[in-house]
Every structure is written in structure tokens, then in C-alpha cells.
Design an enzyme around this catalytic site. Sequence first.
Site, PDB file in Angstrom:
ATOM      1  CD  GLU A  48     -22.352 -22.216 -11.271  1.00 17.21           C
ATOM      2  OE1 GLU A  48     -23.107 -22.379 -12.263  1.00 17.21           O
ATOM      3  OE2 GLU A  48     -21.490 -23.045 -10.939  1.00 17.21           O
ATOM      4  CD  GLU A  73     -19.352 -17.768 -18.473  1.00 11.87           C
ATOM      5  OE1 GLU A  73     -19.106 -18.404 -17.447  1.00 11.87           O
ATOM      6  OE2 GLU A  73     -18.499 -17.057 -19.046  1.00 11.87           O
ATOM      7  CG  ASP A 128     -11.217 -16.698 -14.654  1.00 10.73           C
ATOM      8  OD1 ASP A 128     -11.135 -17.901 -14.954  1.00 10.73           O
ATOM      9  OD2 ASP A 128     -12.018 -15.920 -15.202  1.00 10.73           O
ATOM     10  CE  LYS A 132       1.402 -11.821 -15.144  1.00  7.44           C
ATOM     11  NZ  LYS A 132       1.135 -11.657 -16.552  1.00  7.44           N
ATOM     12  CB  THR A 202     -18.072 -27.175 -11.376  1.00  5.05           C
ATOM     13  OG1 THR A 202     -16.657 -27.154 -11.187  1.00  5.05           O
ATOM     14  CG2 THR A 202     -18.752 -26.557 -10.171  1.00  5.05           C
ATOM     15  CD  GLU A 205     -16.187 -29.827  -7.111  1.00  2.30           C
ATOM     16  OE1 GLU A 205     -17.000 -28.973  -7.528  1.00  2.30           O
ATOM     17  OE2 GLU A 205     -16.312 -30.413  -6.044  1.00  2.30           O
TER      18      GLU A 205
HETATM   19  C1  SAM Z   1     -12.526 -21.182 -14.670  1.00  5.19           C
HETATM   20  S1  SAM Z   1     -14.127 -21.106 -15.304  1.00  5.19           S
HETATM   21  C2  SAM Z   1     -15.076 -22.126 -14.187  1.00  5.19           C
HETATM   22  C3  SAM Z   1     -16.385 -22.543 -14.786  1.00  5.19           C
HETATM   23  C4  SAM Z   1     -17.319 -23.345 -13.870  1.00  5.19           C
HETATM   24  N1  SAM Z   1     -17.786 -22.534 -12.756  1.00  5.19           N
HETATM   25  C5  SAM Z   1     -16.663 -24.603 -13.361  1.00  5.19           C
HETATM   26  O1  SAM Z   1     -16.356 -24.655 -12.164  1.00  5.19           O
HETATM   27  O2  SAM Z   1     -16.482 -25.536 -14.137  1.00  5.19           O
HETATM   28  C6  SAM Z   1     -14.615 -19.475 -14.837  1.00  5.19           C
HETATM   29  C7  SAM Z   1     -15.838 -18.981 -15.608  1.00  5.19           C
HETATM   30  O3  SAM Z   1     -16.234 -17.741 -15.048  1.00  5.19           O
HETATM   31  C8  SAM Z   1     -16.525 -16.828 -16.080  1.00  5.19           C
HETATM   32  N2  SAM Z   1     -16.276 -15.480 -15.546  1.00  5.19           N
HETATM   33  C9  SAM Z   1     -15.095 -14.991 -15.115  1.00  5.19           C
HETATM   34  N3  SAM Z   1     -15.234 -13.724 -14.698  1.00  5.19           N
HETATM   35  C10 SAM Z   1     -16.545 -13.408 -14.868  1.00  5.19           C
HETATM   36  C11 SAM Z   1     -17.301 -12.239 -14.629  1.00  5.19           C
HETATM   37  N4  SAM Z   1     -16.722 -11.124 -14.158  1.00  5.19           N
HETATM   38  N5  SAM Z   1     -18.619 -12.255 -14.920  1.00  5.19           N
HETATM   39  C12 SAM Z   1     -19.206 -13.378 -15.415  1.00  5.19           C
HETATM   40  N6  SAM Z   1     -18.530 -14.524 -15.683  1.00  5.19           N
HETATM   41  C13 SAM Z   1     -17.218 -14.541 -15.403  1.00  5.19           C
HETATM   42  C14 SAM Z   1     -15.562 -17.211 -17.191  1.00  5.19           C
HETATM   43  O4  SAM Z   1     -16.003 -16.751 -18.457  1.00  5.19           O
HETATM   44  C15 SAM Z   1     -15.554 -18.724 -17.077  1.00  5.19           C
HETATM   45  O5  SAM Z   1     -16.564 -19.317 -17.867  1.00  5.19           O
END
Ligand code: SAM
Length: 229
Positions: A48, A73, A128, A132, A202, A205
Site C-alpha cells: 500500500e 508512508e 493526494d 493544480k 481506510t 474512506e
Molecule cells: C490523503 S492520505 C490517505 C491515507 C490513507 N491511505 C487513507 O486512505 O486513509 C495520503 C497519505 O499518503 C502519503 N503520501 C503521499 N505521497 C506520498 C509519497 N510520494 N510517498 C509515500 N507516501 C505518500 C501521505 O503522507 C498521506 O499519509
Amino acid sequence: MRLRRNPEAKPFLIRHPRVFVPAAEHVSEWRGKWKSRFARPDLPLYVELGTGKGQFLAQASLRHPDINWIGVERIEEPLFQAVKKAEQTRAEAGEDPDNLLYIWMDAEKLPEVFANGEADRLYLHFSDPWPKKRHAKRRLTHRRFLDLYARLLSSSGDLVLKTDSRSLYEFSLEEFKETGWTVVEWSEDLHHSPFAESNIATEYEQKFVSKGMPIHYVRAVPPRFRDDR
Ligand SMILES: C[S@@+](CC[C@H](N)C(=O)[O-])C[C@H]1O[C@@H](n2cnc3c(N)ncnc32)[C@H](O)[C@@H]1O
């Protein structure tokens, strides 16, 4: 995801047996050997990307002990919470299979940390959306990432995406198409689809579903260009 800095997080993660922190000099230490870190190296490996606070992995790794799981992460506070959550979930269930690890790193490092064909599934959960246009390259379904994933996945591997973001969903479908991936399952309302039954929610979600928002879902398989790996 903004969480207050916790001074306990870094020392906890660095010492934790389930967490790998790829420092520059040994970033590729386990490349090609991840499965051997688990009690049952013969099992498929599911990864994941962007685990966040870790609810999915805490539950999925118990519901599916016949799979080895890795959470990637990049931010220490959510990862700290993810590891704690898995420990708590396992203590409550009275089960602790050796099938779960975490890597504290940015997904940009995937090719240094994983060998070609090493993973059997990748999950992108509520990545994320980087709305933009000038940030499009940062989206985890940008074609530069899809090319990395295609190499990382085994010959039967696939990628699962869930998102609340209509624009990320549409962007991802376009990127899959442009890079030769095949979308084999999709839904614009996962929770009212046949795919809901096996779904594990998640944290993000649950938040969106409680507000009545539809969840977009895709499962896609990469183009099979194995010769140039
Ligand atoms: C919006 S959160 C969603 C977290 C979880 N997957 C959920 O659905 O509840 C996005 C997560 O992805 C991590 N993340 C974003 N870009 C990343 C990257 N390039 N490498 C590792 N983690 C990343 C962020 O730090 C954040 O914890």
C-alpha cells in the site's frame, strides 16, 4: 494530512522491528528479497502506497494472513499511528501473524527499494489529488509513477485505486489508457457496487462515506513489456 509532531514517533519507528527506514547507504538492502523477511516467503506481496494512519493494513493483514503486506508512508506521524494501530488491532484479535511490515520512505524511491516484478499488488488509497495542473507530476497515478509500478509488479500483478476525487479518478483513467494499462474493474460508487463486499475501508474512506460522498474505484493491470525490465 497534518498531524502534530510527536517527539516519540521517530525513535519508535527507527527501533521498531516491523519498520524499515531506508537510509541512503542501505536503501537497496532488501531489494529483491522482501518476501524473505516474512515467515512465509512463498506468499504474494501486496504493497500500500501512502498508508496514512494504517486502518486498511491493520485489518487487511489480519483478514488475509495468506498475503504478505507492506505499507509505504513518507511522513513519520501517520506511520507512527499506523504501526500502533496494527499492534492494537492484533492485540484485540489475539492474533499476530508475521505478514506485515512498513517502509518509511517516499514512493519516489520505489525502484531503489523494490526489484522488478517483486510486488503482486499495489494499493493507492485516497492519494493526494494535487489539483493544480502544475503539480500533476506529483500525482501518484502520473505516468512516471505508472511506469515504475509496471516494472515493480509481477506478471500477474495489478493495481487498486480508491479515491473521493473525481478529478484524480478521471486523470488516472486517462493515464492508464495513455500508458497501455488495462482497467479491469471500476466503479464510480464503490459502496453501491458488487466490489463493496470485499472492500476494507481506510480512514479517509470512512470520513467521505459518512458525508455521503461516493468512492471511485479502479483495478488495473499493467502492460506486459517484460523484455525491457
Ligand atoms: C490523503 S492520505 C490517505 C491515507 C490513507 N491511505 C487513507 O486512505 O486513509 C495520503 C497519505 O499518503 C502519503 N503520501 C503521499 N505521497 C506520498 C509519497 N510520494 N510517498 C509515500 N507516501 C505518500 C501521505 O503522507 C498521506 O499519509
